[in-house]
Design a protein around this motif. Structure first.
Motif, PDB file in Angstrom:
ATOM      1  N   GLN A   4       0.856  -1.180   0.000  1.00 16.99           N
ATOM      2  CA  GLN A   4       0.000   0.000   0.000  1.00 16.99           C
ATOM      3  C   GLN A   4       0.892   1.231   0.000  1.00 16.99           C
ATOM      4  OE1 GLN A   4      -2.691  -0.062   3.279  1.00 16.99           O
ATOM      5  NE2 GLN A   4      -3.927  -1.700   2.424  1.00 16.99           N
ATOM      6  N   PHE A   5       0.463   2.255  -0.712  1.00 16.23           N
ATOM      7  CA  PHE A   5       1.220   3.504  -0.768  1.00 16.23           C
ATOM      8  C   PHE A   5       0.296   4.627  -1.198  1.00 16.23           C
ATOM      9  CE2 PHE A   5       1.350   1.729  -4.957  1.00 16.23           C
ATOM     10  CZ  PHE A   5       1.302   2.805  -5.824  1.00 16.23           C
ATOM     11  N   LYS A   6       0.767   5.851  -0.973  1.00 15.03           N
ATOM     12  CA  LYS A   6       0.040   7.032  -1.443  1.00 15.03           C
ATOM     13  C   LYS A   6       0.844   7.623  -2.578  1.00 15.03           C
ATOM     14  CE  LYS A   6      -2.380   8.233   2.689  1.00 15.03           C
ATOM     15  NZ  LYS A   6      -2.663   9.193   3.729  1.00 15.03           N
ATOM     16  N   GLY A   7       0.167   7.902  -3.676  1.00 12.46           N
ATOM     17  CA  GLY A   7       0.799   8.546  -4.819  1.00 12.46           C
ATOM     18  C   GLY A   7       0.584  10.046  -4.750  1.00 12.46           C
ATOM     19  N   HIS A   8       0.279  10.653  -5.867  1.00 12.93           N
ATOM     20  CA  HIS A   8       0.071  12.101  -5.907  1.00 12.93           C
ATOM     21  C   HIS A   8      -1.254  12.505  -5.282  1.00 12.93           C
ATOM     22  CE1 HIS A   8      -2.692  11.640  -9.303  1.00 12.93           C
ATOM     23  NE2 HIS A   8      -1.824  10.769  -9.790  1.00 12.93           N
ATOM     24  N   SER A   9      -2.171  11.564  -5.116  1.00 13.62           N
ATOM     25  CA  SER A   9      -3.444  11.886  -4.456  1.00 13.62           C
ATOM     26  C   SER A   9      -3.405  11.362  -3.025  1.00 13.62           C
ATOM     27  CB  SER A   9      -4.605  11.252  -5.216  1.00 13.62           C
ATOM     28  OG  SER A   9      -4.562   9.848  -5.080  1.00 13.62           O
ATOM     29  N   THR A  10      -4.375  11.773  -2.237  1.00 15.62           N
ATOM     30  CA  THR A  10      -4.409  11.353  -0.832  1.00 15.62           C
ATOM     31  C   THR A  10      -5.003   9.962  -0.670  1.00 15.62           C
ATOM     32  OG1 THR A  10      -6.536  12.455  -0.540  1.00 15.62           O
ATOM     33  CG2 THR A  10      -4.548  13.711   0.018  1.00 15.62           C
TER      34      THR A  10
END
Length: 87
Positions: A4-10
């Protein structure tokens, strides 16, 4: 393997990696490390934290980190004997 990770969005993103993808990623990281060992200068006044760790590792094994041939042959031998755990 699920990550799991956060990209450019929340929004949290979830990705599942296959054994083949993990194998490929390991080989990419191995090659990138080899390039770093080969082309980095380890006599900089401002080494990165990773470069400090590499210098300490070399020093602990009496490898001259500033002499390219010594450093490259040392890490090449390690990488050649390091098996990909995702085979």
């Amino acid at each position: 393997m699920k990550i799991q990770f956060k990209g450019h969005s929340t929004t949290n993103r979830e990705v599942e990696l296959t054994q083949q993808e993990l194998f490929q990623l390991f080989e990419i990281m191995r090659k990138e490390f080899e390039n770093h060992i080969t082309y980095s200068r380890f006599n900089s006044c401002y080494p990165s934290n990773i470069e400090k760790d590499i210098v300490d590792f070399c020093n602990s094994h009496n490898v001259d980190v500033e002499y390219g041939r010594d450093r490259i042959n040392f890490f090449t031998a390690i990488l050649n004997n390091l098996k990909n755990p995702y085979q």
